[in-house]
Design a protein around this motif. Structure first.
Motif, PDB file in Angstrom:
ATOM      1  N   VAL A 144      47.380  24.715  36.265  1.00  0.00           N
ATOM      2  CA  VAL A 144      46.691  25.495  37.293  1.00  0.00           C
ATOM      3  C   VAL A 144      45.590  26.368  36.702  1.00  0.00           C
ATOM      4  N   PHE A 145      45.936  27.187  35.726  1.00  0.00           N
ATOM      5  CA  PHE A 145      44.969  28.153  35.206  1.00  0.00           C
ATOM      6  C   PHE A 145      44.383  27.658  33.883  1.00  0.00           C
ATOM      7  N   LEU A 146      43.041  27.486  33.895  1.00  0.00           N
ATOM      8  CA  LEU A 146      42.353  26.937  32.736  1.00  0.00           C
ATOM      9  C   LEU A 146      41.342  27.925  32.158  1.00  0.00           C
ATOM     10  N   SER A 147      41.018  27.721  30.884  1.00  0.00           N
ATOM     11  CA  SER A 147      39.943  28.471  30.249  1.00  0.00           C
ATOM     12  C   SER A 147      38.613  27.852  30.672  1.00  0.00           C
ATOM     13  N   LYS A 148      37.514  28.480  30.292  1.00  0.00           N
ATOM     14  CA  LYS A 148      36.202  27.937  30.667  1.00  0.00           C
ATOM     15  C   LYS A 148      35.914  26.617  29.949  1.00  0.00           C
ATOM     16  N   ARG A 149      36.727  26.325  28.912  1.00  0.00           N
ATOM     17  CA  ARG A 149      36.575  25.058  28.193  1.00  0.00           C
ATOM     18  C   ARG A 149      37.384  23.926  28.827  1.00  0.00           C
ATOM     19  N   GLY A 150      38.112  24.241  29.899  1.00  0.00           N
ATOM     20  CA  GLY A 150      38.879  23.206  30.585  1.00  0.00           C
ATOM     21  C   GLY A 150      40.233  22.955  29.980  1.00  0.00           C
ATOM     22  N   THR A 151      40.698  23.876  29.134  1.00  0.00           N
ATOM     23  CA  THR A 151      42.023  23.768  28.531  1.00  0.00           C
ATOM     24  C   THR A 151      42.931  24.844  29.125  1.00  0.00           C
ATOM     25  N   PRO A 152      44.259  24.690  29.002  1.00  0.00           N
ATOM     26  CA  PRO A 152      45.157  25.702  29.566  1.00  0.00           C
ATOM     27  C   PRO A 152      44.850  27.091  29.025  1.00  0.00           C
ATOM     28  N   ILE A 153      44.844  28.071  29.898  1.00  0.00           N
ATOM     29  CA  ILE A 153      44.558  29.436  29.476  1.00  0.00           C
ATOM     30  C   ILE A 153      45.652  29.932  28.532  1.00  0.00           C
ATOM     31  N   SER A 154      45.257  30.696  27.535  1.00  0.00           N
ATOM     32  CA  SER A 154      46.215  31.171  26.546  1.00  0.00           C
ATOM     33  C   SER A 154      46.778  32.534  26.932  1.00  0.00           C
ATOM     34  N   ARG A 155      47.919  32.856  26.348  1.00  0.00           N
ATOM     35  CA  ARG A 155      48.538  34.154  26.581  1.00  0.00           C
ATOM     36  C   ARG A 155      47.630  35.267  26.062  1.00  0.00           C
ATOM     37  N   ILE A 156      47.008  35.044  24.902  1.00  0.00           N
ATOM     38  CA  ILE A 156      46.136  36.056  24.303  1.00  0.00           C
ATOM     39  C   ILE A 156      44.966  36.383  25.217  1.00  0.00           C
ATOM     40  N   MET A 157      44.424  35.353  25.855  1.00  0.00           N
ATOM     41  CA  MET A 157      43.290  35.558  26.748  1.00  0.00           C
ATOM     42  C   MET A 157      43.679  36.441  27.935  1.00  0.00           C
ATOM     43  N   VAL A 158      44.873  36.210  28.483  1.00  0.00           N
ATOM     44  CA  VAL A 158      45.347  37.014  29.606  1.00  0.00           C
ATOM     45  C   VAL A 158      45.589  38.458  29.159  1.00  0.00           C
ATOM     46  N   PHE A 159      46.217  38.626  27.993  1.00  0.00           N
ATOM     47  CA  PHE A 159      46.410  39.962  27.430  1.00  0.00           C
ATOM     48  C   PHE A 159      45.071  40.690  27.324  1.00  0.00           C
ATOM     49  N   HIS A 160      44.064  39.968  26.826  1.00  0.00           N
ATOM     50  CA  HIS A 160      42.761  40.572  26.568  1.00  0.00           C
ATOM     51  C   HIS A 160      42.106  41.079  27.855  1.00  0.00           C
ATOM     52  N   PHE A 161      42.028  40.217  28.889  1.00  0.00           N
ATOM     53  CA  PHE A 161      41.288  40.681  30.064  1.00  0.00           C
ATOM     54  C   PHE A 161      42.076  41.715  30.869  1.00  0.00           C
ATOM     55  N   ILE A 162      43.401  41.704  30.789  1.00  0.00           N
ATOM     56  CA  ILE A 162      44.180  42.745  31.470  1.00  0.00           C
ATOM     57  C   ILE A 162      43.932  44.101  30.809  1.00  0.00           C
ATOM     58  N   LYS A 163      43.906  44.134  29.474  1.00  0.00           N
ATOM     59  CA  LYS A 163      43.588  45.368  28.752  1.00  0.00           C
ATOM     60  C   LYS A 163      42.189  45.854  29.127  1.00  0.00           C
ATOM     61  N   GLN A 164      41.267  44.920  29.221  1.00  0.00           N
ATOM     62  CA  GLN A 164      39.879  45.253  29.541  1.00  0.00           C
ATOM     63  C   GLN A 164      39.766  45.846  30.941  1.00  0.00           C
ATOM     64  N   TYR A 165      40.430  45.236  31.915  1.00  0.00           N
ATOM     65  CA  TYR A 165      40.371  45.737  33.285  1.00  0.00           C
ATOM     66  C   TYR A 165      41.053  47.099  33.412  1.00  0.00           C
ATOM     67  N   ALA A 166      42.157  47.284  32.688  1.00  0.00           N
ATOM     68  CA  ALA A 166      42.861  48.573  32.730  1.00  0.00           C
ATOM     69  C   ALA A 166      41.958  49.692  32.209  1.00  0.00           C
ATOM     70  N   GLU A 167      41.220  49.382  31.155  1.00  0.00           N
ATOM     71  CA  GLU A 167      40.300  50.377  30.596  1.00  0.00           C
ATOM     72  C   GLU A 167      39.183  50.698  31.586  1.00  0.00           C
ATOM     73  N   LEU A 168      38.621  49.664  32.214  1.00  0.00           N
ATOM     74  CA  LEU A 168      37.570  49.870  33.213  1.00  0.00           C
ATOM     75  C   LEU A 168      38.075  50.673  34.403  1.00  0.00           C
ATOM     76  N   ALA A 169      39.366  50.504  34.740  1.00  0.00           N
ATOM     77  CA  ALA A 169      39.959  51.210  35.881  1.00  0.00           C
ATOM     78  C   ALA A 169      40.393  52.623  35.514  1.00  0.00           C
ATOM     79  N   GLY A 170      40.215  52.998  34.250  1.00  0.00           N
ATOM     80  CA  GLY A 170      40.573  54.352  33.826  1.00  0.00           C
ATOM     81  C   GLY A 170      42.056  54.571  33.650  1.00  0.00           C
ATOM     82  N   ILE A 171      42.807  53.499  33.420  1.00  0.00           N
ATOM     83  CA  ILE A 171      44.263  53.605  33.256  1.00  0.00           C
ATOM     84  C   ILE A 171      44.586  53.795  31.779  1.00  0.00           C
TER      85      ILE A 171
END
Length: 307
Positions: free
Chosen positions: A215-242
């Protein structure tokens, strides 16, 4: 003596307890409602265990507390639930329903104890609000966060999710958890909608061979990795001031906490989490799937699409 089931169904006893809280404890209407909510959690648990009131022991109550922790409930919330439980047993003694108080040696959680981080509903809304949907990954990331929070999935369960596991018309996803144990988890309407929006973008990806069912793929068309999800969640939390130290698993803990505090049945939450310590195949086969779906539809705070 009456069984827990009889106590739970006895409008007379609950009414007496409510009067006790109002007249003898002099609690406010909001506090009384909170105490009754805490009591309902305990009664649901013991009714499921088929225990009679005279059978309730310190060990039973400790198991109840352990399950709250297993669900990721924070110490402050557990302490609040236990306050209501103690109040009820005190009432039972005063009115002669029982002779011994099983809560007498029950320890109150230490608020300072390090437990899983839980996000408030507003914090989750804030994280979702900072996602830039104009980017190629924006809608995918939004769908991932909605699924993590709406279904209470582990990160490995999310990254391994396949199209063959989606039963969206029925409102379920099939999840393979620890030990290759499978379970069906209700998925909320808003999460279904976000997946649908993401699939419109996914059509434009060059999907690599062998990844077609993922279901969830990277921009390269491969399965999204756990590290990638960790990364963007940290990024969004920082942007949200959490400032909290969060991870994908934080949404799983928040899922359990919010459902429990919203009044969902503990057994249903255990079933949906697929927790090894408290979920068994026997319980799974005897739980009604539509009942589980109704629990999440009624009690999950993000089931109403406000957009």
């Amino acid at each position: 003596m009456a069984s827990i089931e009889e106590v739970n169904k006895s409008a007379g006893l609950i009414s007496k307890y409510k009067s006790y809280l109002l007249l003898e404890k002099a609690l406010s209407p909001n506090s009384i409602e909170a105490y009754l909510d805490d009591l309902s959690k305990l009664l649901q648990y013991f009714e499921a265990e088929n225990l009679k009131i005279q059978d309730i022991s310190l060990e039973n109550l400790q198991q109840f507390v352990t399950q709250l922790y297993d669900l990721g409930i924070n110490a402050r919330s557990v302490a609040r639930v236990l306050s209501g439980v103690r109040s009820f047993f005190n009432f039972l003694i005063l009115d002669g329903y029982i002779q011994n108080d099983p809560t007498e040696l029950l320890e109150t959680p230490k608020i300072g104890l390090k437990l899983p981080v839980v996000l408030s509903l507003q914090e989750i809304e804030n994280i979702i609000s900072v996602i830039d949907l104009s980017t190629k990954e924006g809608q995918r990331n939004r769908a991932i966060i909605e699924v993590l929070y709406s279904c209470g999935l582990r990160i490995s369960e999310l990254t391994n999710l396949k199209f063959s596991d989606l039963f969206l018309d029925d409102g379920f996803v099939r999840v393979e958890g620890k030990g290759s144990k499978q379970r069906l988890v209700p998925i909320s309407p808003i999460a279904i909608k976000e997946i649908g929006n993401y699939l419109l973008d996914r059509k434009h990806l060059d999907v690599k061979k062998g990844s077609e069912d993922m279901v969830f793929l990277s921009k390269r068309g491969t399965p999204i990795s756990r590290i990638m999800v960790f990364h963007f969640i940290k990024q969004y939390a920082e942007l949200a001031g959490i400032k909290k130290n969060i991870s994908p698993h934080t949404f799983r803990h928040s899922f359990a906490t919010h459902l429990l505090e919203g009044g969902a049945n503990i057994r249903a939450i255990q079933q949906m989490l697929g927790h090894e310590k408290i979920t068994t195949t026997e319980i799974y086969t005897h739980m009604d799937r539509e009942y589980l779906r109704q629990e999440i539809i009624e009690h999950h705070p993000r089931n109403i699409d406000k957009r």
